[in-house]
Design a protein around this motif. Structure first.
Motif, PDB file in Angstrom:
ATOM      1  N   VAL A 158      13.620 -43.333  29.148  1.00 17.08           N
ATOM      2  CA  VAL A 158      14.115 -43.624  30.571  1.00 17.08           C
ATOM      3  C   VAL A 158      14.798 -44.644  30.708  1.00 17.08           C
ATOM      4  O   VAL A 158      15.927 -45.008  31.291  1.00 17.08           O
ATOM      5  CB  VAL A 158      13.003 -43.397  31.623  1.00 17.08           C
ATOM      6  N   ALA A 159      14.344 -45.779  30.006  1.00 15.95           N
ATOM      7  CA  ALA A 159      14.949 -47.317  29.876  1.00 15.95           C
ATOM      8  C   ALA A 159      16.206 -47.096  29.484  1.00 15.95           C
ATOM      9  O   ALA A 159      17.140 -47.818  30.024  1.00 15.95           O
ATOM     10  CB  ALA A 159      14.014 -48.107  29.443  1.00 15.95           C
ATOM     11  N   LEU A 160      16.377 -46.226  28.380  1.00 13.16           N
ATOM     12  CA  LEU A 160      17.786 -46.302  27.880  1.00 13.16           C
ATOM     13  C   LEU A 160      18.849 -45.451  28.816  1.00 13.16           C
ATOM     14  O   LEU A 160      19.863 -45.831  28.904  1.00 13.16           O
ATOM     15  CB  LEU A 160      17.670 -45.653  26.412  1.00 13.16           C
ATOM     16  N   GLY A 161      18.173 -44.526  29.345  1.00 16.40           N
ATOM     17  CA  GLY A 161      18.925 -43.727  30.341  1.00 16.40           C
ATOM     18  C   GLY A 161      19.390 -44.566  31.371  1.00 16.40           C
ATOM     19  O   GLY A 161      20.681 -44.624  31.701  1.00 16.40           O
ATOM     20  N   VAL A 162      18.720 -45.298  31.797  1.00 21.47           N
ATOM     21  CA  VAL A 162      19.104 -46.449  32.954  1.00 21.47           C
ATOM     22  C   VAL A 162      20.125 -47.267  32.533  1.00 21.47           C
ATOM     23  O   VAL A 162      21.155 -47.428  33.065  1.00 21.47           O
ATOM     24  CB  VAL A 162      17.860 -47.025  33.512  1.00 21.47           C
ATOM     25  N   ALA A 163      19.824 -47.861  31.474  1.00 21.92           N
ATOM     26  CA  ALA A 163      20.649 -48.949  30.864  1.00 21.92           C
ATOM     27  C   ALA A 163      22.089 -48.421  30.366  1.00 21.92           C
ATOM     28  O   ALA A 163      23.194 -49.045  30.579  1.00 21.92           O
ATOM     29  CB  ALA A 163      20.125 -49.610  29.536  1.00 21.92           C
ATOM     30  N   LEU A 164      22.266 -47.150  29.973  1.00 19.30           N
ATOM     31  CA  LEU A 164      23.441 -46.684  29.388  1.00 19.30           C
ATOM     32  C   LEU A 164      24.075 -45.637  30.543  1.00 19.30           C
ATOM     33  O   LEU A 164      24.958 -45.099  30.583  1.00 19.30           O
ATOM     34  CB  LEU A 164      23.049 -45.504  28.568  1.00 19.30           C
ATOM     35  N   GLU A 165      23.594 -46.001  31.871  1.00 18.94           N
ATOM     36  CA  GLU A 165      23.766 -45.111  33.003  1.00 18.94           C
ATOM     37  C   GLU A 165      24.121 -43.386  32.537  1.00 18.94           C
ATOM     38  O   GLU A 165      25.238 -42.799  32.818  1.00 18.94           O
ATOM     39  CB  GLU A 165      25.361 -45.549  33.407  1.00 18.94           C
ATOM     40  N   ALA A 166      23.147 -42.915  31.978  1.00 22.55           N
ATOM     41  CA  ALA A 166      23.032 -41.590  31.362  1.00 22.55           C
ATOM     42  C   ALA A 166      23.188 -40.653  32.682  1.00 22.55           C
ATOM     43  O   ALA A 166      22.658 -41.006  33.913  1.00 22.55           O
ATOM     44  CB  ALA A 166      21.852 -41.330  30.719  1.00 22.55           C
ATOM     45  N   GLU A 167      23.758 -39.256  32.443  1.00 21.47           N
ATOM     46  CA  GLU A 167      23.476 -38.300  33.743  1.00 21.47           C
ATOM     47  C   GLU A 167      22.174 -38.021  33.597  1.00 21.47           C
ATOM     48  O   GLU A 167      21.717 -37.743  34.828  1.00 21.47           O
ATOM     49  CB  GLU A 167      24.310 -37.132  33.033  1.00 21.47           C
ATOM     50  N   GLU A 168      21.508 -37.785  32.830  1.00 23.06           N
ATOM     51  CA  GLU A 168      20.055 -37.344  32.950  1.00 23.06           C
ATOM     52  C   GLU A 168      19.270 -37.860  31.458  1.00 23.06           C
ATOM     53  O   GLU A 168      20.091 -37.787  30.459  1.00 23.06           O
ATOM     54  CB  GLU A 168      19.810 -36.029  33.157  1.00 23.06           C
ATOM     55  N   VAL A 169      18.144 -37.802  31.476  1.00 26.21           N
ATOM     56  CA  VAL A 169      17.140 -37.660  30.477  1.00 26.21           C
ATOM     57  C   VAL A 169      16.493 -36.445  30.309  1.00 26.21           C
ATOM     58  O   VAL A 169      15.752 -36.032  31.172  1.00 26.21           O
ATOM     59  CB  VAL A 169      16.106 -38.928  30.773  1.00 26.21           C
ATOM     60  N   GLU A 170      16.518 -35.883  29.156  1.00 27.59           N
ATOM     61  CA  GLU A 170      15.806 -34.851  28.820  1.00 27.59           C
ATOM     62  C   GLU A 170      14.576 -35.099  27.850  1.00 27.59           C
ATOM     63  O   GLU A 170      14.707 -35.749  26.843  1.00 27.59           O
ATOM     64  CB  GLU A 170      16.724 -33.661  27.848  1.00 27.59           C
ATOM     65  N   ILE A 171      13.542 -34.916  28.374  1.00 28.39           N
ATOM     66  CA  ILE A 171      12.165 -35.172  27.642  1.00 28.39           C
ATOM     67  C   ILE A 171      11.803 -33.668  26.977  1.00 28.39           C
ATOM     68  O   ILE A 171      11.178 -32.730  27.858  1.00 28.39           O
ATOM     69  CB  ILE A 171      11.083 -35.512  28.605  1.00 28.39           C
ATOM     70  N   TYR A 172      11.752 -33.567  25.816  1.00 26.80           N
ATOM     71  CA  TYR A 172      11.363 -32.476  25.207  1.00 26.80           C
ATOM     72  C   TYR A 172       9.982 -32.629  24.686  1.00 26.80           C
ATOM     73  O   TYR A 172       9.465 -33.562  24.267  1.00 26.80           O
ATOM     74  CB  TYR A 172      12.321 -32.192  23.851  1.00 26.80           C
ATOM     75  N   THR A 173       9.057 -31.523  25.117  1.00 27.11           N
ATOM     76  CA  THR A 173       7.614 -31.645  24.781  1.00 27.11           C
ATOM     77  C   THR A 173       7.155 -30.118  24.525  1.00 27.11           C
ATOM     78  O   THR A 173       7.704 -29.405  24.240  1.00 27.11           O
ATOM     79  CB  THR A 173       7.011 -32.267  26.047  1.00 27.11           C
ATOM     80  N   ASP A 174       5.926 -30.056  24.301  1.00 24.12           N
ATOM     81  CA  ASP A 174       5.285 -28.651  23.952  1.00 24.12           C
ATOM     82  C   ASP A 174       4.952 -27.856  24.880  1.00 24.12           C
ATOM     83  O   ASP A 174       4.539 -26.688  24.808  1.00 24.12           O
ATOM     84  CB  ASP A 174       4.042 -28.868  22.849  1.00 24.12           C
ATOM     85  N   VAL A 175       5.270 -28.246  26.325  1.00 25.19           N
ATOM     86  CA  VAL A 175       5.297 -27.382  27.353  1.00 25.19           C
ATOM     87  C   VAL A 175       6.481 -27.064  28.092  1.00 25.19           C
ATOM     88  O   VAL A 175       7.318 -28.001  27.664  1.00 25.19           O
ATOM     89  CB  VAL A 175       4.350 -27.909  28.586  1.00 25.19           C
ATOM     90  N   ASP A 176       6.520 -26.044  28.683  1.00 25.59           N
ATOM     91  CA  ASP A 176       7.932 -25.811  29.266  1.00 25.59           C
ATOM     92  C   ASP A 176       8.364 -26.487  30.785  1.00 25.59           C
ATOM     93  O   ASP A 176       9.115 -26.106  31.306  1.00 25.59           O
ATOM     94  CB  ASP A 176       8.442 -24.399  29.011  1.00 25.59           C
ATOM     95  N   GLY A 177       7.412 -27.128  31.332  1.00 26.62           N
ATOM     96  CA  GLY A 177       7.490 -27.727  32.566  1.00 26.62           C
ATOM     97  C   GLY A 177       6.285 -28.063  33.115  1.00 26.62           C
ATOM     98  O   GLY A 177       5.170 -28.034  32.785  1.00 26.62           O
ATOM     99  N   ILE A 178       6.577 -28.615  34.485  1.00 24.56           N
ATOM    100  CA  ILE A 178       5.272 -28.692  35.445  1.00 24.56           C
ATOM    101  C   ILE A 178       4.887 -27.623  36.152  1.00 24.56           C
ATOM    102  O   ILE A 178       5.972 -26.734  36.512  1.00 24.56           O
ATOM    103  CB  ILE A 178       5.607 -29.795  36.198  1.00 24.56           C
ATOM    104  N   TYR A 179       3.640 -27.251  36.148  1.00 18.37           N
ATOM    105  CA  TYR A 179       3.386 -26.151  36.961  1.00 18.37           C
ATOM    106  C   TYR A 179       2.631 -26.216  38.218  1.00 18.37           C
ATOM    107  O   TYR A 179       2.118 -27.347  38.544  1.00 18.37           O
ATOM    108  CB  TYR A 179       2.268 -25.252  35.910  1.00 18.37           C
ATOM    109  N   THR A 180       2.528 -25.268  39.184  1.00 19.70           N
ATOM    110  CA  THR A 180       1.929 -25.561  40.197  1.00 19.70           C
ATOM    111  C   THR A 180       0.437 -25.748  40.093  1.00 19.70           C
ATOM    112  O   THR A 180      -0.156 -26.331  41.277  1.00 19.70           O
ATOM    113  CB  THR A 180       2.196 -24.095  41.208  1.00 19.70           C
TER     114      THR A 180
END
Lengths: 402, 402
Positions: A158-180
């Motif tokens: 995220v810090a690199l995303g901010v410094a580079l003015e990225a469009e977005e940061v994709e965080i790849y992990t072993d789950v496919d998202g946040i659940y209810t």
């Protein structure tokens, strides 16, 4: 430049096949016209292995030397990923945080990023290379190697995303998202397409361990979208973004919970802010993390204060609290293991009255006793008996039709 | 400051017990009043493991990324050794070559040290700390990570010794010194107490693989003594030093040998320097390492040239030489596997006539045919049949009463 930052965790870097899979994902983003910066963690298991090596030499490794050894894990990952991308015919270059200049303070094992020098990264992106950067680590102005602590690679990304003015940061992990809610408890829990930074912060704080708190705070502060998704599928995950109007329609976003907490109660404390401040200052000094704190009046002058800690800290916390309570003249201190915390979270509840009442009614209708209650404008937290937590999560999930 | 540099190889860093053993040796030198700088290699087996990881990702890793991954091995060693010393109650600090500033050229996988910044090291020595530095690696002015190639840690140690104006460099290894001959062949081979740089260079070049050539060259150039000794005992090893008068008395220092060489002979080559230069230039272009070269006149105009190569290079070298010989009008090219090289080395032979004659007589008396002869002022090299090499080494060792 349309820059995106991708972050892959240890399980995504576990072996050669995983690394080649990551390389393919990276190249797909590049083919889609993006300039790609990749942040990686150490291969799964390596950090534990390095800690084991250190512990074999000494029970108490110093923070500086621990950072020295731990930072090699990510260095191995970056070189392997760069090699994998190169072997697929694309240009890539790896950088340690020292090479890039990810500057941190000098607090070993839990350093904070102070500045990032982007010139080297931008130059290599201009040359159309994929830039692969070691997560989790930093370097001080004196070239001392530091690490950022648990969840550090998310923060690096995220810090690199901010410094580079990225469009977005994709965080790849072993789950496919946040659940209810936790799908292990609520079988019809739903993946959330989009969640606000504030909700995500409450969810993360309340036990949804997918994204580290620090990285969400940093993204929120800079309004940088995070796309949390699986490294094993290509489906969309959960976008963590600033609040938008469509979000207001949903007033409860999800239910999070933690188990294995312990509760400590101080009765009949003379109510002065000085006493309360003294109490929690001393507890913090002993590095005991206090979670929920509630305070109620018994009489005009006396209050009861309850707070929760982790099971591990319980014995220490209870003994310390007894000593402290005596010093400030409180009547009694009691402690209890086996409590759980259930949190109902949603930015929409700010503008929707009665959500708290519905939560309490729902629990009451299911014969669940509520021990402590603590609320913020987007979070209703109930501390209950550990044995009731899955019933509670299910009931609330149904009540709000999540 | 009385500084010594100690270098420990991979077997000395193999596991926690080895590392603690090294820490004790370091502290013993410190107790003796020395300021100690320690240079370490990667733990035994780790470099191979890292190369294996790289090869699983791609058959041909790029030099830059290979250096990136390989340099982590020494970083693990330095942190573990610093921890071990700290756990024994002494102060220690580890540095990567990038942190110190061991500046090299940019040739990945075989970089050459250009300069060493000593300020950081000297400052920590002044603070009475043991300074532990990663061997084998360097960094360019642009912070690119490089490695020095085979034997690189020896070279790091000697280069640091030179830069720090150390009293001596102790190279700890799994043998306890240089022997007058290979003890596996000559049971009464004797450990040499003291050997000159020139002799050591000839010994190393002739197959005594204990010290890397580059490190000896560097020590010789700067007249920095090397003490080669065992990391498993406390006995004195072999001092590699500048020539002194006492040395002159011994005219043969030792016998070294290599086996599994191959020989190629070109007969009736028109003798022009141009032809010879062309021949060996083309062979070098193909990265074939030529060892012994001899040239003899057949007639006034024709010469025969023989040279040896490794067995592995033999097929390529023979085919290439045939093509080249045809191009320059030589009569025939023949090749032969299974030859050995025996080298008799000693600075004393410069001022002692007849040593070569005694070598040849000794071999003749033992019915050993000498194939090629090549001499320098401190080295008499005979290429003989592979089956004769142990007989030859034994006979010469006896002849000169080594």
């Amino acid at each position: 430049m349309a820059i995106i930052v991708q972050k892959y965790g240890g399980t995504s870097m576990a072996d050669a096949d995983c690394i080649k899979n990551v390389a393919q994902k990276v190249l797909r983003a590049k083919s889609a016209g993006k300039k790609v910066v990749v942040v990686v963690s150490a291969p799964a298991g390596m950090t534990d292995d390095l800690i084991r090596r250190a512990k074999q030499v000494t029970e108490k490794p110093t923070g500086r030397e621990l950072d020295m050894i731990l930072s090699t894990g990510e260095q191995i990952s970056i070189s392997l990923l760069a090699m994998a991308i190169q072997s697929m015919g694309e240009e890539a270059i790896s950088f340690t945080s020292a090479q890039v200049g990810i500057l941190t303070d000098g607090v070993h094992n839990k350093a904070k990023i102070e500045a990032i020098n982007t010139s080297k990264i931008l130059a290599e992106l201009e040359r159309d290379k994929v830039v692969v950067i070691a997560g989790f680590q930093g370097v001080t102005k004196d070239l001392e190697i530091t690490t950022l602590g648990r969840g550090g690679s998310d923060t690096s990304a995220v810090a690199l995303g901010v410094a580079l003015e990225a469009e977005e940061v994709e965080i790849y992990t072993d789950v496919d998202g946040i659940y209810t809610a936790d799908p292990r408890i609520v079988p019809n829990a739903r993946k959330i397409d989009s969640i606000s930074f504030d909700e995500m912060l409450e969810m993360a704080g309340a036990g949804a361990k997918v994204l580290h708190l620090r990285s969400v705070e940093l993204a929120a502060k800079n309004n940088l979208p995070i796309h949390l998704r699986s490294s094993f599928t290509d489906t969309m995950g959960t976008y963590v973004v600033g609040e938008d109007t469509s979000m207001e329609k949903v007033f409860v976003r999800g239910v999070a919970h933690t188990t294995n907490n312990a509760k400590i109660t101080i009765a009949n404390l003379k109510h002065t802010s000085k006493n309360v401040a003294y109490l929690f200052h001393e507890i913090a000094e002993q590095h005991i993390n206090v979670d929920v704190i509630t305070q109620n009046y018994l009489t005009k002058d006396d209050v009861t204060i309850s707070f929760t800690v982790t099971e591990e800290d319980f014995d220490r916390a209870l003994a310390l609290t007894k000593t402290l309570a005596e010093a400030i003249g409180a009547e009694s201190v009691t402690g209890e293991l086996g409590v759980a915390k259930v949190c109902v979270i949603g930015v929409g509840m700010k503008s929707t009255p009665g959500v708290a009442a519905r939560v309490f009614e729902c629990l009451a209708n299911n014969d669940i006793e509520i021990d402590l209650i603590s609320t913020s404008d987007i979070n209703i937290t109930c501390v209950i008996n550990q044995s009731d937590y899955s019933k509670a999560v299910l009931a609330i999930h149904n009540e709000f039709d999540l």
